[in-house]
Design a protein around this motif. Sequence first.
Motif, PDB file in Angstrom:
ATOM      1  N   SER B  58       0.128  -9.326 -13.947  1.00 18.73           N
ATOM      2  CA  SER B  58       1.433  -9.046 -13.354  1.00 18.73           C
ATOM      3  C   SER B  58       1.408  -7.833 -12.433  1.00 18.73           C
ATOM      4  O   SER B  58       2.321  -7.029 -12.441  1.00 18.73           O
ATOM      5  N   SER B  59       0.352  -7.705 -11.672  1.00 19.45           N
ATOM      6  CA  SER B  59       0.246  -6.548 -10.808  1.00 19.45           C
ATOM      7  C   SER B  59       1.371  -6.487  -9.783  1.00 19.45           C
ATOM      8  O   SER B  59       1.688  -7.467  -9.116  1.00 19.45           O
ATOM      9  N   PRO B  60       1.991  -5.319  -9.658  1.00 18.08           N
ATOM     10  CA  PRO B  60       3.001  -5.157  -8.614  1.00 18.08           C
ATOM     11  C   PRO B  60       2.369  -5.221  -7.222  1.00 18.08           C
ATOM     12  O   PRO B  60       3.056  -5.426  -6.240  1.00 18.08           O
ATOM     13  N   TYR B  61       1.044  -5.049  -7.163  1.00 16.90           N
ATOM     14  CA  TYR B  61       0.362  -5.140  -5.870  1.00 16.90           C
ATOM     15  C   TYR B  61       0.134  -6.603  -5.513  1.00 16.90           C
ATOM     16  O   TYR B  61       0.271  -7.007  -4.374  1.00 16.90           O
ATOM     17  N   GLN B  62      -0.270  -7.402  -6.517  1.00 17.15           N
ATOM     18  CA  GLN B  62      -0.631  -8.782  -6.242  1.00 17.15           C
ATOM     19  C   GLN B  62       0.595  -9.686  -6.195  1.00 17.15           C
ATOM     20  O   GLN B  62       0.587 -10.701  -5.534  1.00 17.15           O
ATOM     21  N   ASN B  63       1.624  -9.353  -6.965  1.00 18.73           N
ATOM     22  CA  ASN B  63       2.783 -10.221  -7.071  1.00 18.73           C
ATOM     23  C   ASN B  63       4.091  -9.509  -6.754  1.00 18.73           C
ATOM     24  O   ASN B  63       5.040  -9.579  -7.520  1.00 18.73           O
ATOM     25  N   PRO B  64       4.167  -8.827  -5.652  1.00 14.25           N
ATOM     26  CA  PRO B  64       5.443  -8.181  -5.343  1.00 14.25           C
ATOM     27  C   PRO B  64       6.457  -9.249  -4.932  1.00 14.25           C
ATOM     28  O   PRO B  64       6.091 -10.332  -4.477  1.00 14.25           O
ATOM     29  N   SER B  65       7.714  -8.926  -5.085  1.00 19.72           N
ATOM     30  CA  SER B  65       8.740  -9.820  -4.553  1.00 19.72           C
ATOM     31  C   SER B  65       8.696  -9.728  -3.029  1.00 19.72           C
ATOM     32  O   SER B  65       8.190  -8.755  -2.462  1.00 19.72           O
ATOM     33  N   PRO B  66       9.242 -10.735  -2.342  1.00 20.69           N
ATOM     34  CA  PRO B  66       9.272 -10.655  -0.875  1.00 20.69           C
ATOM     35  C   PRO B  66       9.970  -9.385  -0.375  1.00 20.69           C
ATOM     36  O   PRO B  66       9.507  -8.756   0.574  1.00 20.69           O
ATOM     37  N   ALA B  67      11.064  -9.013  -1.042  1.00 19.44           N
ATOM     38  CA  ALA B  67      11.779  -7.804  -0.617  1.00 19.44           C
ATOM     39  C   ALA B  67      10.883  -6.569  -0.779  1.00 19.44           C
ATOM     40  O   ALA B  67      10.855  -5.689   0.082  1.00 19.44           O
ATOM     41  N   GLN B  68      10.149  -6.531  -1.878  1.00 19.06           N
ATOM     42  CA  GLN B  68       9.288  -5.370  -2.120  1.00 19.06           C
ATOM     43  C   GLN B  68       8.129  -5.344  -1.131  1.00 19.06           C
ATOM     44  O   GLN B  68       7.696  -4.272  -0.694  1.00 19.06           O
ATOM     45  N   ARG B  69       7.643  -6.531  -0.793  1.00 19.81           N
ATOM     46  CA  ARG B  69       6.549  -6.622   0.172  1.00 19.81           C
ATOM     47  C   ARG B  69       6.998  -6.090   1.541  1.00 19.81           C
ATOM     48  O   ARG B  69       6.302  -5.326   2.178  1.00 19.81           O
ATOM     49  N   ARG B  70       8.169  -6.495   1.986  1.00 16.55           N
ATOM     50  CA  ARG B  70       8.695  -5.980   3.256  1.00 16.55           C
ATOM     51  C   ARG B  70       8.860  -4.469   3.192  1.00 16.55           C
ATOM     52  O   ARG B  70       8.513  -3.750   4.115  1.00 16.55           O
ATOM     53  N   TYR B  71       9.415  -4.025   2.060  1.00 14.86           N
ATOM     54  CA  TYR B  71       9.672  -2.600   1.911  1.00 14.86           C
ATOM     55  C   TYR B  71       8.387  -1.776   1.983  1.00 14.86           C
ATOM     56  O   TYR B  71       8.342  -0.719   2.609  1.00 14.86           O
ATOM     57  N   ARG B  72       7.348  -2.269   1.303  1.00 19.24           N
ATOM     58  CA  ARG B  72       6.134  -1.471   1.169  1.00 19.24           C
ATOM     59  C   ARG B  72       5.589  -1.029   2.518  1.00 19.24           C
ATOM     60  O   ARG B  72       5.248   0.132   2.709  1.00 19.24           O
ATOM     61  N   TRP B  73       5.535  -1.950   3.472  1.00 21.10           N
ATOM     62  CA  TRP B  73       4.939  -1.584   4.756  1.00 21.10           C
ATOM     63  C   TRP B  73       5.834  -0.651   5.558  1.00 21.10           C
ATOM     64  O   TRP B  73       5.349   0.219   6.293  1.00 21.10           O
ATOM     65  N   ARG B  74       7.139  -0.821   5.422  1.00 19.22           N
ATOM     66  CA  ARG B  74       8.041   0.130   6.070  1.00 19.22           C
ATOM     67  C   ARG B  74       7.854   1.517   5.452  1.00 19.22           C
ATOM     68  O   ARG B  74       7.827   2.526   6.153  1.00 19.22           O
ATOM     69  N   ASP B  75       7.704   1.551   4.147  1.00 27.23           N
ATOM     70  CA  ASP B  75       7.480   2.817   3.458  1.00 27.23           C
ATOM     71  C   ASP B  75       6.181   3.466   3.940  1.00 27.23           C
ATOM     72  O   ASP B  75       6.137   4.676   4.235  1.00 27.23           O
ATOM     73  N   VAL B  76       5.139   2.660   4.040  1.00 25.61           N
ATOM     74  CA  VAL B  76       3.856   3.169   4.525  1.00 25.61           C
ATOM     75  C   VAL B  76       4.003   3.662   5.962  1.00 25.61           C
ATOM     76  O   VAL B  76       3.472   4.728   6.326  1.00 25.61           O
ATOM     77  N   GLN B  77       4.748   2.924   6.766  1.00 30.89           N
ATOM     78  CA  GLN B  77       4.965   3.349   8.151  1.00 30.89           C
ATOM     79  C   GLN B  77       5.651   4.720   8.203  1.00 30.89           C
ATOM     80  O   GLN B  77       5.247   5.607   8.960  1.00 30.89           O
ATOM     81  N   ARG B  78       6.682   4.887   7.378  1.00 27.12           N
ATOM     82  CA  ARG B  78       7.388   6.178   7.359  1.00 27.12           C
ATOM     83  C   ARG B  78       6.457   7.292   6.898  1.00 27.12           C
ATOM     84  O   ARG B  78       6.469   8.408   7.452  1.00 27.12           O
TER      85      ARG B  78
END
Lengths: 218, 218
Positions: B58-78
């Motif tokens: 159940s890794s949050p890295y391997q199985n993020p929700s679509p919303a979390q996946r979108r968020y992650r890259w925006r967070d990394v960008q910031r």
Amino acid sequence: MKEASGNATAIEFWYEFASPYAYVAASRIEGLAAGKPIRIDWRPFLLGPIFKARPHDSSPYQNPSPAQRRYRWRDVQRLCHGAGLPLRTPSAYPRNGLIAARVALIAIDEGWGPDFTRAAYRANFAEDREIGDEAVIGAVIAELGRDAGPVLAHAQSPANKARLFAQVEAAVARGVFGAPSMLVGGELFWGNDRLEQAIAWALAPPHLPPLPQAGRLA
Amino acid sequence: MKEASGNATAIEFWYEFASPYAYVAASRIEGLAAGKPIRIDWRPFLLGPIFKARPHDSSPYQNPSPAQRRYRWRDVQRLCHGAGLPLRTPSAYPRNGLIAARVALIAIDEGWGPDFTRAAYRANFAEDREIGDEAVIGAVIAELGRDAGPVLAHAQSPANKARLFAQVEAAVARGVFGAPSMLVGGELFWGNDRLEQAIAWALAPPHLPPLPQAGRLA
């Protein structure tokens, strides 16, 4: 969605009473915003329905590894220590935040939302009380000097239950997937760790283009 | 585990080449530690085997929700924007960090570990290159002015493969479950967000008792 009053920028603060990180953030946000042209829009909601909709129900909250579970409470302890917040690691986790969230909606309407929010978090995370029980939430209300009966009756009314349901739908519509979350305009920030960044964004958003190539990302 | 040299306190920096947050942390850690009595002990490892051992994978890295996946890259960008780091969101994610981690072990021995580490992260997250390919890692080595052939041969030797395997086992033994992770003595810190806290801990650990009641936690 309410608009910011005067020149203040609104920060939507989305919180779930089961979350220890939301406890820390709810206790810090007003101090961080004090003296700044920021209005905090308190948004209690529930993560349970959002987690249930995840692929494989793979929530990092619900299915952490044992190592991550141990780590989380130590991390919370360090954060509480740094913020001067009391912590008694709860004997039950996660506790059901349903009744607390329903009451919070009422309390926010009546102007005592932040006080109730912090009191319910303290009950959960500093006093090890079962906030999932209506009687405990009633006691928390009474400790704030209010008559718990009418508040609970209002909170548990069909109209208010529907309102909390709509609040969860609104969270999903905004892309909220965890708690605490902060929204500044359309910009989402997740976690107590992003509180300072959200406030800086509200005061002066950086010139940051939309994320490139996002459609190509796995 | 090496001991700190002289009066310096060691921070073990555990990193996985697939992680964008480890990219940010690997680019920041030396600047944060500069001028302080801290020695950084670079520890490349792999998260894949650790995630596979999780309950329900159940890794949050391997199985993020679509919303979390979108968020992650925006967070990394910031975060990259704030740290002045280049970012080109990769066309493949997560990339396989196996060969890069094997090379990093060799490079650390030979004194060019941090340079290689940052170069491989840039290749992945700023240049959108497939670091899972040996040829790409060879090119990264060559761009550092080194002869890639002997390094790759050494990196892909049975002894070095076994060494990386042992490194992953060591991570598990320390309770590491994500990347980046920092260890100061026995104290674990997870995430780029905890880099400052780890450094403060290395300089002056606070008086914080062991977590109470941890055995009772769900």
